[in-house]
Structures are given as C-alpha cells and as structure tokens.
Design a protein around this motif. Structure first.
Motif, mmCIF file in Angstrom:
data_model
loop_
_atom_site.group_PDB
_atom_site.id
_atom_site.type_symbol
_atom_site.label_atom_id
_atom_site.label_comp_id
_atom_site.label_asym_id
_atom_site.label_seq_id
_atom_site.Cartn_x
_atom_site.Cartn_y
_atom_site.Cartn_z
ATOM 1 N N GLY A 95 0.820 -1.206 0.000
ATOM 2 C CA GLY A 95 0.000 0.000 0.000
ATOM 3 C C GLY A 95 0.852 1.252 0.000
ATOM 4 N N ALA A 96 1.943 1.236 0.791
ATOM 5 C CA ALA A 96 2.842 2.387 0.845
ATOM 6 C C ALA A 96 3.547 2.601 -0.488
ATOM 7 C CB ALA A 96 3.869 2.179 1.958
ATOM 8 N N LEU A 97 4.020 1.513 -1.108
ATOM 9 C CA LEU A 97 4.767 1.635 -2.360
ATOM 10 C C LEU A 97 3.897 2.176 -3.479
ATOM 11 C CD1 LEU A 97 7.491 1.012 -3.792
ATOM 12 C CD2 LEU A 97 6.494 -1.179 -4.461
ATOM 13 N N VAL A 98 2.706 1.639 -3.635
ATOM 14 C CA VAL A 98 1.814 2.096 -4.704
ATOM 15 C C VAL A 98 1.403 3.545 -4.472
ATOM 16 C CG1 VAL A 98 -0.424 1.719 -5.798
ATOM 17 C CG2 VAL A 98 1.013 -0.234 -5.213
ATOM 18 N N ALA A 100 3.201 5.909 -2.946
ATOM 19 C CA ALA A 100 4.330 6.771 -3.287
ATOM 20 C C ALA A 100 4.532 6.842 -4.796
ATOM 21 C CB ALA A 100 5.601 6.251 -2.613
ATOM 22 N N TRP A 101 4.371 5.728 -5.465
ATOM 23 C CA TRP A 101 4.571 5.676 -6.917
ATOM 24 C C TRP A 101 3.559 6.562 -7.638
ATOM 25 C CZ3 TRP A 101 2.555 1.108 -10.240
ATOM 26 C CH2 TRP A 101 2.884 1.308 -11.572
ATOM 27 N N ILE A 102 2.286 6.378 -7.342
ATOM 28 C CA ILE A 102 1.254 7.153 -8.028
ATOM 29 C C ILE A 102 1.237 8.591 -7.520
ATOM 30 C CG2 ILE A 102 -1.237 7.344 -8.417
ATOM 31 C CD1 ILE A 102 -1.388 4.333 -8.366
ATOM 32 N N GLY A 103 1.476 8.787 -6.226
ATOM 33 C CA GLY A 103 1.434 10.134 -5.663
ATOM 34 C C GLY A 103 2.560 11.028 -6.119
ATOM 35 N N HIS A 104 3.610 10.446 -6.696
ATOM 36 C CA HIS A 104 4.733 11.258 -7.168
ATOM 37 C C HIS A 104 4.366 12.066 -8.404
ATOM 38 C CE1 HIS A 104 8.835 12.502 -7.862
ATOM 39 N NE2 HIS A 104 8.814 11.990 -9.075
ATOM 40 N N SER A 105 3.465 11.541 -9.223
ATOM 41 C CA SER A 105 3.166 12.218 -10.492
ATOM 42 C C SER A 105 1.674 12.340 -10.761
ATOM 43 C CB SER A 105 3.835 11.449 -11.641
ATOM 44 O OG SER A 105 3.410 10.089 -11.651
ATOM 45 N N VAL A 178 10.834 7.611 -4.702
ATOM 46 C CA VAL A 178 10.463 8.992 -4.994
ATOM 47 C C VAL A 178 9.366 9.421 -4.018
ATOM 48 C CG1 VAL A 178 11.121 8.936 -7.423
ATOM 49 C CG2 VAL A 178 8.859 8.122 -6.749
ATOM 50 N N PRO A 179 9.347 10.673 -3.594
ATOM 51 C CA PRO A 179 8.337 11.109 -2.618
ATOM 52 C C PRO A 179 7.024 11.471 -3.301
ATOM 53 C CG PRO A 179 9.818 12.912 -3.093
ATOM 54 C CD PRO A 179 10.338 11.725 -3.878
ATOM 55 N N VAL A 180 5.965 11.447 -2.535
ATOM 56 C CA VAL A 180 4.692 11.931 -3.056
ATOM 57 C C VAL A 180 4.759 13.448 -3.172
ATOM 58 C CG1 VAL A 180 3.370 10.023 -2.072
ATOM 59 C CG2 VAL A 180 3.697 12.099 -0.732
ATOM 60 N N ASP A 181 3.932 13.991 -4.032
ATOM 61 C CA ASP A 181 3.864 15.439 -4.187
ATOM 62 C C ASP A 181 3.470 16.084 -2.855
ATOM 63 O OD1 ASP A 181 2.390 18.084 -4.910
ATOM 64 O OD2 ASP A 181 3.478 17.548 -6.736
ATOM 65 N N ALA A 267 6.609 10.412 3.501
ATOM 66 C CA ALA A 267 6.554 10.977 2.150
ATOM 67 C C ALA A 267 7.009 9.978 1.089
ATOM 68 C CB ALA A 267 7.366 12.257 2.031
ATOM 69 N N GLY A 268 7.978 9.154 1.395
ATOM 70 C CA GLY A 268 8.438 8.122 0.476
ATOM 71 C C GLY A 268 8.495 6.780 1.185
ATOM 72 N N VAL A 269 9.057 5.788 0.505
ATOM 73 C CA VAL A 269 9.095 4.424 1.035
ATOM 74 C C VAL A 269 10.539 3.979 1.184
ATOM 75 C CG1 VAL A 269 8.440 2.023 0.626
ATOM 76 C CG2 VAL A 269 6.885 3.857 -0.016
ATOM 77 N N THR A 270 10.853 3.398 2.334
ATOM 78 C CA THR A 270 12.112 2.693 2.550
ATOM 79 C C THR A 270 11.777 1.334 3.149
ATOM 80 O OG1 THR A 270 12.450 3.466 4.827
ATOM 81 C CG2 THR A 270 13.252 4.887 3.060
ATOM 82 N N THR A 271 12.716 0.421 3.082
ATOM 83 C CA THR A 271 12.467 -0.909 3.638
ATOM 84 C C THR A 271 12.496 -0.904 5.163
ATOM 85 O OG1 THR A 271 14.831 -1.417 3.397
ATOM 86 C CG2 THR A 271 13.364 -2.132 1.624
ATOM 87 N N THR A 272 12.876 0.217 5.761
ATOM 88 C CA THR A 272 12.934 0.309 7.223
ATOM 89 C C THR A 272 11.842 1.224 7.779
ATOM 90 O OG1 THR A 272 14.550 2.124 7.083
ATOM 91 C CG2 THR A 272 15.416 -0.122 7.265
#
Length: 347
Positions: A95-98, A100-105, A178-181, A267-272
């Motif tokens: 959920g976090a990855l998707v 951040a991905w869509i929210g970036h652009s 990449v961070p979300v807008d 704002a973005g995703v890390t594995t930690t």
C-alpha cells in the motif's frame, strides 16, 4: 478436571482479560529488567515518562499508534472469520509503495488527490490478500503460510523498486522511493509535531468496521463463519463469498495503514519505514479481543511501549529491545486469558 465452553462470556470478564494479560506480561518482563540490575518500577516509570511526559512524546506516541490501529483492525476483521491473515506487513508495504509511486506524479489537486491515493493504497493491500484467500478456498492451502511468506516477497520487491525504477535521485544514495507530491501530504493535527489527520482517519475506520461487523448482514455472516463454518454454511451463508469479502476488507485496512504512513509521515518508502506494524497489529487485535473499539486502546498501549522504551533505555541502560519482549509476552498471556474467558474449568 476438564474445560467447558461458557455459554456467554460476562462483560466484566471480557474487560478484565486483556488487563490481566498486560499485567502478567509486565510482571514477567520486570523479571528480565531486574536481572539487568534495574528496578522494574523505575524502568516502567521512565517508559511512561518517555511516552507521555511531554506534548512531543504524546504526539509521537499517537503518530506511532495510527498505523497500529489500522493493522490491528486488519487482523481483527480477518481473525473474526478465522481467516488467519499474518501478511499485514506485506500489505502495509505494498500500500505504501503504490501510494508513493502514483502520488509522485498524480496530476490532481490535493483535496482530490489525497482520497484517490488512500483508495489506491487500500486496493493494493486488498489485492495482495486475494491470492492467499483464493488458494485456501480453492485448494485448502493454509493462509498462515502464504500470507507470512508474502511479507518477505513484498519487502524484497519494495527493495528492488526503490533501488531501481522508483529510486529517489535526491536521496544522496540512501535507498528511498520517490516522494509523493507535497500537495498530497496529510495536514498536521498539531503544528510543529508529526501528528497528522491520519489518526482521525484510523479512528473513523475503527467506527466503520464496528458498524459493518455489528449492524450489517455481512458482519453477521462473518461472525457466523468464525464461530462455526459448518453451521454457517448449513444456514445458507456463502463461505467463499464471505471469506473473500473479509480478505478484501482486511487487506484494504493494512494497505490503508501504509498509505497513511507515507502521506502523513515518511513521504516516500524505505524498507525500514515499518518497525513491524503488520506483526504488531496482530498483538493489538488479540489484546482488543478482536473488537474494533478495543483496537484503539490496544494500539495506544503498544505504541506507548515502543516509544517509551527508547527513553527508558537512555535513562536506565536497559536495552530498548525489551519493548519487543513486552509485546510478545502480551500476545502469549492474552492467548491464555482468552482460553479462560472462553472456557471454564470443571471438576
């Protein structure tokens, strides 16, 4: 001596069980703290001071409790139907990855983009649980195994994406997506702190889940499937439809936790980014006896332990890993407490 199922669990017993479980867990953990040469009472006072001793510490505790409420709800919903979803961690990360991905652009205004991203996170989490639910319904595959293994697969996939296509070029070599807008960040509840409106969303989600489980046909079918699947099927409940609906709701709540954490904190995703929100959500659900209202209180308790443990460690020298021990002991003692609330000893 034998165990006999209680026809009804008294309200006072249902309330006392988690309190007794927590008390016993703290006593047992106190033995380990004493073995480290520290007075357990002193350590627990420092833990409370670290989590509740100032405005900043309280807001940090509530910030930590926000995803725990959602992952706790995810586990509670699934466990009520005896769908053993151990994959909250993976659903949180996807959920976090998707998000951040869509929210970036995403080319939408903030007021429209935030709900869209929250729904996207929910859909991602729900989709991840469809596979294990289908394998159980179609082939009888144990969902404990499939959901648990999916956690590791998803985290490895997240690592692949943030080291590759979604890597943030401005992260100075640190593996981050990449961070979300900035327009899509959740507003702060208290200026100057990290506490955001995601807390209100989590509390609202608990209320909605309670309404679904207590006041809808789907909720009645869920409870029936959890109490006795054979009797529920005989009464006309469609077990495949009910369990798949439970899987979608459970996965959506865990995915929402990841989305809220990205939009509100990281704002973005890390594995930690998750200290184990998905796994701790199981403890939260069990301490709450799978009740949505109890999930809020249980999440606050677990967050208090995690946040306060760091301050306790600095003040007393006890390793902060004692927080993990306390939470694990709470799960074990709560299982014993549930045994004696559900059954009584007969001679």
């Amino acid at each position: 001596m034998r165990l006999e199922r209680r026809p009804n669990v008294p309200v006072h017993l249902a309330i006392a069980a988690p309190l007794a479980a927590v008390a016993v867990a703290l006593i047992l953990a106190g033995g380990l703290i004493a073995a480290a040469g520290v007075n357990p009472l002193t350590a627990y006072v420092e833990m409370l001071r670290g989590a509740l001793g100032s405005r900043l510490s309280i807001t940090e505790m509530l910030t930590r409790a926000t995803p725990l409420i959602l992952t706790g709800l995810a586990a509670a919903v699934a466990f009520r139907a005896r769908l053993w979803n151990i994959g909250g961690e993976g659903q949180f990360f996807i959920g976090a990855l998707v998000t951040a991905w869509i929210g970036h652009s995403l080319g939408l205004p903030g007021l429209l983009g935030i709900p869209v991203l929250l729904v996207v996170g929910m859909l991602a989490g729900a989709a991840l649980l469809v596979g294990p639910a289908y394998l159980r319904l179609r082939f009888g595959v144990d969902e404990v195994v499939t959901t648990l293994l999916l956690n590791f697969i998803v985290i490895l996939f997240v690592g692949l994406m943030i080291e590759g296509p979604l890597r943030d070029p401005l992260a100075f070599g640190w593996p981050s997506s990449v961070p979300v807008d900035s327009d899509f960040r959740l507003p702060d509840l208290i200026r100057g702190t990290r506490l955001h409106v995601g807390l209100l969303l989590a509390i609202a989600a608990a209320g909605i889940v309670w309404l679904i489980l207590a006041r809808t046909v789907f909720g009645a079918e869920t409870r029936a499937a959890g109490l006795n699947a054979t009797a529920a099927a005989f009464a006309g409940v469609s077990l495949p439809r009910t369990l798949m609906g439970v899987a979608l709701l459970s996965g959506a709540l865990a995915g929402l936790a990841g989305s809220v954490e990205v939009l509100g904190v990281t704002a973005g995703v890390t594995t930690t980014m998750s200290p184990g929100f998905g796994y701790a959500g199981i403890v939260v659900a069990m301490l709450a006896a799978l009740h949505p209202a109890g999930v809020i209180a249980a999440a606050v308790f677990v967050a208090t332990v995690f946040v306060g443990a760091d301050a306790m460690s600095r003040a007393t020298g006890v390793p902060s890993f004692i927080a993990d021990v306390i939470v694990a002991l709470c799960l074990l003692t709560m299982l014993v407490a549930l045994l004696f609330t559900t059954y009584r000893v007969r001679r």
